[in-house]
Design an enzyme around this catalytic site. Structure first.
Site, PDB file in Angstrom:
ATOM      1  N   ASP A  88      -5.158  -4.970   5.698  1.00 28.49           N
ATOM      2  CA  ASP A  88      -5.300  -5.699   4.429  1.00 28.49           C
ATOM      3  C   ASP A  88      -4.016  -6.681   4.342  1.00 28.49           C
ATOM      4  OD1 ASP A  88      -6.687  -6.773   2.195  1.00 28.49           O
ATOM      5  OD2 ASP A  88      -5.725  -5.063   1.054  1.00 28.49           O
ATOM      6  N   MET A 135      -0.441   0.869   5.230  1.00 32.65           N
ATOM      7  CA  MET A 135      -1.359   1.123   6.400  1.00 32.65           C
ATOM      8  C   MET A 135      -2.582  -0.082   6.556  1.00 32.65           C
ATOM      9  SD  MET A 135      -3.108   4.692   7.098  1.00 32.65           S
ATOM     10  CE  MET A 135      -1.684   5.527   6.992  1.00 32.65           C
ATOM     11  N   HIS A 169      -2.671  -0.694  -3.384  1.00 25.19           N
ATOM     12  CA  HIS A 169      -3.332   0.354  -3.193  1.00 25.19           C
ATOM     13  C   HIS A 169      -3.255   1.503  -3.816  1.00 25.19           C
ATOM     14  CE1 HIS A 169      -4.309  -2.205   0.886  1.00 25.19           C
ATOM     15  NE2 HIS A 169      -4.716  -2.768  -0.043  1.00 25.19           N
ATOM     16  N   SER A 209       0.873  -1.095   0.066  1.00 25.32           N
ATOM     17  CA  SER A 209      -0.077  -0.032  -0.077  1.00 25.32           C
ATOM     18  C   SER A 209       0.839   1.317   0.053  1.00 25.32           C
ATOM     19  CB  SER A 209      -0.924   0.095   1.267  1.00 25.32           C
ATOM     20  OG  SER A 209      -1.590   1.098   1.173  1.00 25.32           O
ATOM     21  N   THR A 210       0.697   1.957   0.954  1.00 25.33           N
ATOM     22  CA  THR A 210       1.420   3.273   1.078  1.00 25.33           C
ATOM     23  C   THR A 210       3.123   3.119   0.730  1.00 25.33           C
ATOM     24  OG1 THR A 210      -0.136   4.140   2.707  1.00 25.33           O
ATOM     25  CG2 THR A 210       1.855   5.588   2.407  1.00 25.33           C
TER      26      THR A 210
END
Length: 201
Positions: free
Chosen positions: A136, A133, A40, A12-13
């Site tokens: 998931d 973050m 993401h 993600s991030t």
């Protein structure tokens, strides 16, 4: 573990920066093993990210398309508005893009990819959980481990956000928790060791 048939990555991030590092590390084995990535990111940026990864790594990187056959030598990136999943079609393994509700507030969801890949590849699957973050990927990682696959997680110091990999590490699901730059080489060693054991047996 059994000789790996696929690698799945959840991130993600910080993902657009982390993915080229990992894929460069996987260069020695990527011709033998396909890589599927749940990232993401908004859909309008996914094509740009795929092109950037390919430019930086020299590895063929494409946006996943529904129904296409999964082949070694390619990295498949999730579109930003569909879940990326894996399915069997006869003797082939194919991509399924799902327009189902978000999981863990995410679409694409790492859990969807990891869970479906664990169902298809079982003990021949390697999972990589990178910076991000939230939670998931945790349930999907449990599915990989339950199926006999192996998982590695990124460490805190090299993560932009140590959320997703932290939960995997805290639950004891990862065989290793490593700096970003060491993950690719660790996976390559795991693949070579499994191939060596297979030849000896």
């Amino acid at each position: 573990m059994t000789r790996p048939a696929a690698i799945v990555i959840g991130v993600s991030t910080g993902g657009p920066q982390a993915l080229p590092v990992v894929l460069n590390g996987l260069a020695p084995i990527i011709a033998q093993v396909p890589v599927l990535i749940a990232l993401h990111i908004p859909p309008e940026f996914t094509r740009t990210v795929a092109a950037r990864i390919e430019t930086l790594t020299g590895q063929p990187t494409r946006l996943a398309e529904d129904g296409e056959t999964i082949l070694p030598g390619y990295a498949y990136l999730s579109p930003g508005d569909r879940h990326l999943s894996v399915a069997r079609k006869g003797e082939m393994t194919i991509i399924r893009l799902l327009d189902t509700p978000p999981e863990n507030f995410c679409k694409p969801s790492v859990d969807v990819l990891f869970r479906s890949a664990a169902d298809v590849f079982g003990a021949t699957l390697i999972g990589i959980v990178l910076t991000g973050m939230g939670s998931d990927g945790l349930a999907g990682t449990r599915a990989i481990v339950a199926a006999g696959g192996a998982v590695v997680a990124q460490d805190a110091a090299s993560s932009v956000v140590w959320g997703m990999p932290r939960l995997v590490a805290a639950e004891g699901l990862a065989l290793a928790v490593l700096p970003l730059k060491e993950i690719g080489a660790w996976v390559c060693r795991l693949v070579r060791q499994s191939q060596f054991r297979e030849k000896k047996s």
